[in-house]
Design a protein around this motif. Sequence first.
Motif, PDB file in Angstrom:
ATOM      1  N   GLY A  23       0.789  -1.230   0.000  1.00 54.16           N
ATOM      2  CA  GLY A  23       0.000   0.000   0.000  1.00 54.16           C
ATOM      3  C   GLY A  23       0.818   1.276   0.000  1.00 54.16           C
ATOM      4  O   GLY A  23       0.280   2.360  -0.220  1.00 54.16           O
ATOM      5  N   THR A  24       2.130   1.185   0.247  1.00 55.10           N
ATOM      6  CA  THR A  24       2.995   2.361   0.219  1.00 55.10           C
ATOM      7  C   THR A  24       3.016   2.939  -1.183  1.00 55.10           C
ATOM      8  O   THR A  24       3.312   2.226  -2.149  1.00 55.10           O
ATOM      9  N   LYS A  25       2.688   4.223  -1.288  1.00 57.18           N
ATOM     10  CA  LYS A  25       2.639   4.841  -2.616  1.00 57.18           C
ATOM     11  C   LYS A  25       4.013   5.324  -3.048  1.00 57.18           C
ATOM     12  O   LYS A  25       4.796   5.824  -2.245  1.00 57.18           O
ATOM     13  N   VAL A  26       4.277   5.165  -4.319  1.00 53.62           N
ATOM     14  CA  VAL A  26       5.469   5.765  -4.921  1.00 53.62           C
ATOM     15  C   VAL A  26       5.172   7.260  -4.981  1.00 53.62           C
ATOM     16  O   VAL A  26       4.071   7.663  -5.375  1.00 53.62           O
ATOM     17  N   PRO A  27       6.118   8.119  -4.559  1.00 50.92           N
ATOM     18  CA  PRO A  27       5.846   9.560  -4.574  1.00 50.92           C
ATOM     19  C   PRO A  27       5.324  10.031  -5.931  1.00 50.92           C
ATOM     20  O   PRO A  27       5.781   9.561  -6.978  1.00 50.92           O
ATOM     21  N   GLU A  28       4.379  10.945  -5.914  1.00 51.93           N
ATOM     22  CA  GLU A  28       3.738  11.423  -7.142  1.00 51.93           C
ATOM     23  C   GLU A  28       4.714  12.074  -8.116  1.00 51.93           C
ATOM     24  O   GLU A  28       4.424  12.170  -9.302  1.00 51.93           O
ATOM     25  N   HIS A  29       5.849  12.533  -7.617  1.00 52.83           N
ATOM     26  CA  HIS A  29       6.814  13.223  -8.486  1.00 52.83           C
ATOM     27  C   HIS A  29       7.849  12.257  -9.085  1.00 52.83           C
ATOM     28  O   HIS A  29       8.916  12.679  -9.505  1.00 52.83           O
ATOM     29  N   PHE A  30       7.502  10.962  -9.175  1.00 51.70           N
ATOM     30  CA  PHE A  30       8.422   9.994  -9.768  1.00 51.70           C
ATOM     31  C   PHE A  30       8.573  10.268 -11.270  1.00 51.70           C
ATOM     32  O   PHE A  30       7.757  10.936 -11.888  1.00 51.70           O
ATOM     33  N   HIS A  31       9.623   9.720 -11.822  1.00 50.88           N
ATOM     34  CA  HIS A  31       9.854   9.749 -13.269  1.00 50.88           C
ATOM     35  C   HIS A  31      10.087   8.322 -13.724  1.00 50.88           C
ATOM     36  O   HIS A  31      10.661   7.517 -12.988  1.00 50.88           O
ATOM     37  N   VAL A  32       9.665   7.979 -14.903  1.00 50.58           N
ATOM     38  CA  VAL A  32      10.069   6.731 -15.530  1.00 50.58           C
ATOM     39  C   VAL A  32      11.302   7.098 -16.340  1.00 50.58           C
ATOM     40  O   VAL A  32      11.205   7.769 -17.358  1.00 50.58           O
ATOM     41  N   THR A  33      12.463   6.718 -15.826  1.00 56.38           N
ATOM     42  CA  THR A  33      13.716   7.135 -16.459  1.00 56.38           C
ATOM     43  C   THR A  33      14.159   6.208 -17.573  1.00 56.38           C
ATOM     44  O   THR A  33      15.021   6.576 -18.369  1.00 56.38           O
ATOM     45  N   GLU A  34      13.596   4.997 -17.591  1.00 55.67           N
ATOM     46  CA  GLU A  34      13.947   4.047 -18.649  1.00 55.67           C
ATOM     47  C   GLU A  34      12.737   3.192 -18.992  1.00 55.67           C
ATOM     48  O   GLU A  34      11.998   2.778 -18.102  1.00 55.67           O
ATOM     49  N   VAL A  35      12.548   2.954 -20.254  1.00 58.82           N
ATOM     50  CA  VAL A  35      11.663   1.897 -20.746  1.00 58.82           C
ATOM     51  C   VAL A  35      12.538   1.116 -21.705  1.00 58.82           C
ATOM     52  O   VAL A  35      13.053   1.667 -22.674  1.00 58.82           O
ATOM     53  N   GLY A  36      12.732  -0.155 -21.409  1.00 60.25           N
ATOM     54  CA  GLY A  36      13.654  -0.921 -22.235  1.00 60.25           C
ATOM     55  C   GLY A  36      13.331  -2.389 -22.263  1.00 60.25           C
ATOM     56  O   GLY A  36      12.283  -2.831 -21.781  1.00 60.25           O
ATOM     57  N   GLU A  95      11.951  -1.615 -11.985  1.00 65.21           N
ATOM     58  CA  GLU A  95      13.029  -1.357 -11.029  1.00 65.21           C
ATOM     59  C   GLU A  95      12.639  -0.122 -10.235  1.00 65.21           C
ATOM     60  O   GLU A  95      12.216   0.887 -10.802  1.00 65.21           O
ATOM     61  N   TYR A  96      12.766  -0.223  -8.910  1.00 61.38           N
ATOM     62  CA  TYR A  96      12.421   0.907  -8.045  1.00 61.38           C
ATOM     63  C   TYR A  96      13.373   0.908  -6.862  1.00 61.38           C
ATOM     64  O   TYR A  96      13.688  -0.138  -6.295  1.00 61.38           O
ATOM     65  N   GLN A  97      13.821   2.090  -6.483  1.00 61.73           N
ATOM     66  CA  GLN A  97      14.809   2.250  -5.421  1.00 61.73           C
ATOM     67  C   GLN A  97      14.185   2.128  -4.042  1.00 61.73           C
ATOM     68  O   GLN A  97      13.293   2.874  -3.686  1.00 61.73           O
ATOM     69  N   GLY A  98      14.631   1.137  -3.282  1.00 62.85           N
ATOM     70  CA  GLY A  98      14.331   1.026  -1.860  1.00 62.85           C
ATOM     71  C   GLY A  98      15.654   1.168  -1.148  1.00 62.85           C
ATOM     72  O   GLY A  98      16.426   2.081  -1.450  1.00 62.85           O
ATOM     73  N   ALA A  99      15.967   0.246  -0.242  1.00 67.09           N
ATOM     74  CA  ALA A  99      17.289   0.231   0.384  1.00 67.09           C
ATOM     75  C   ALA A  99      18.354  -0.064  -0.676  1.00 67.09           C
ATOM     76  O   ALA A  99      19.488   0.355  -0.565  1.00 67.09           O
ATOM     77  N   THR A 100      17.957  -0.786  -1.715  1.00 69.39           N
ATOM     78  CA  THR A 100      18.766  -1.037  -2.900  1.00 69.39           C
ATOM     79  C   THR A 100      17.778  -1.075  -4.069  1.00 69.39           C
ATOM     80  O   THR A 100      16.580  -0.943  -3.866  1.00 69.39           O
ATOM     81  N   ILE A 101      18.264  -1.272  -5.269  1.00 67.49           N
ATOM     82  CA  ILE A 101      17.333  -1.343  -6.402  1.00 67.49           C
ATOM     83  C   ILE A 101      16.563  -2.647  -6.297  1.00 67.49           C
ATOM     84  O   ILE A 101      17.152  -3.726  -6.255  1.00 67.49           O
ATOM     85  N   GLY A 102      15.244  -2.537  -6.249  1.00 70.27           N
ATOM     86  CA  GLY A 102      14.400  -3.717  -6.209  1.00 70.27           C
ATOM     87  C   GLY A 102      13.778  -3.962  -7.570  1.00 70.27           C
ATOM     88  O   GLY A 102      13.550  -3.025  -8.332  1.00 70.27           O
ATOM     89  N   LYS A 103      13.521  -5.230  -7.865  1.00 69.41           N
ATOM     90  CA  LYS A 103      12.837  -5.596  -9.105  1.00 69.41           C
ATOM     91  C   LYS A 103      11.463  -6.127  -8.727  1.00 69.41           C
ATOM     92  O   LYS A 103      11.344  -6.963  -7.831  1.00 69.41           O
ATOM     93  N   TYR A 104      10.445  -5.650  -9.431  1.00 75.53           N
ATOM     94  CA  TYR A 104       9.070  -5.990  -9.098  1.00 75.53           C
ATOM     95  C   TYR A 104       8.301  -6.435 -10.330  1.00 75.53           C
ATOM     96  O   TYR A 104       8.542  -5.955 -11.436  1.00 75.53           O
ATOM     97  N   ASP A 105       7.342  -7.333 -10.105  1.00 74.33           N
ATOM     98  CA  ASP A 105       6.342  -7.635 -11.125  1.00 74.33           C
ATOM     99  C   ASP A 105       5.322  -6.509 -11.074  1.00 74.33           C
ATOM    100  O   ASP A 105       5.192  -5.813 -10.068  1.00 74.33           O
ATOM    101  N   LEU A 106       4.571  -6.342 -12.144  1.00 72.32           N
ATOM    102  CA  LEU A 106       3.618  -5.240 -12.231  1.00 72.32           C
ATOM    103  C   LEU A 106       2.201  -5.770 -12.371  1.00 72.32           C
ATOM    104  O   LEU A 106       1.958  -6.743 -13.085  1.00 72.32           O
ATOM    105  N   ASP A 107       1.281  -5.117 -11.680  1.00 71.92           N
ATOM    106  CA  ASP A 107      -0.141  -5.439 -11.760  1.00 71.92           C
ATOM    107  C   ASP A 107      -0.893  -4.114 -11.777  1.00 71.92           C
ATOM    108  O   ASP A 107      -0.305  -3.052 -11.575  1.00 71.92           O
ATOM    109  N   PHE A 108      -2.188  -4.161 -12.008  1.00 75.23           N
ATOM    110  CA  PHE A 108      -3.014  -2.947 -12.039  1.00 75.23           C
ATOM    111  C   PHE A 108      -4.298  -3.239 -11.282  1.00 75.23           C
ATOM    112  O   PHE A 108      -4.959  -4.250 -11.540  1.00 75.23           O
TER     113      PHE A 108
END
Length: 157
Positions: A23-36, A95-108
């Motif tokens: 439930g922790t939200k990614v801050p609204e001011h995030f950027h998608v810096t890469e799509v690859g 990929e999203y930065q926590g204590a280190t770069i984490g890799k996540y599956d995506l859902d909606f």
Amino acid sequence: MKLSEVQNSLKGISDLQFKLADGTKVPEHFHVTEVGMITKNFIDCGGTVRNEKVANFQLWSAEDHDHRLAPKKLNDIIDLSQKVLGMEDLEVEVEYQGATIGKYDLDFDGEHFVLNSKFTDCLAKDNCGIPEGKQKIKLETIGAATENACTPGGGCC
């Protein structure tokens, strides 16, 4: 979630929001810096050569609070990535930065894109000798020495 599913979901929302599974939200001011596209060629512990390909988004939270990434803009970036990189309709990994770069599956969930935890696994359980599940043993075979191990003062609590 496949790339086409992300694109379809983007068409139905006005705000682009991500959150973690807890439930922790990614801050609204995030950027998608890469799509690859990431290609992983490897040999598993059973000696089988494997190839995996995923679409990859990298989320980054900058201190730029004045800009927000709109759903249409991300869809445009995905379209460009498909044309330029020749990306197929792949599963998306984030990929999203926590204590280190984490890799996540995506859902909606209809409103937010949800970053779900990924887990490691042995891909060659049948070849490398790791038994599936826990071995079952009868308590009678443990012996009298451990019979009182979970009694008060026995040390298991």
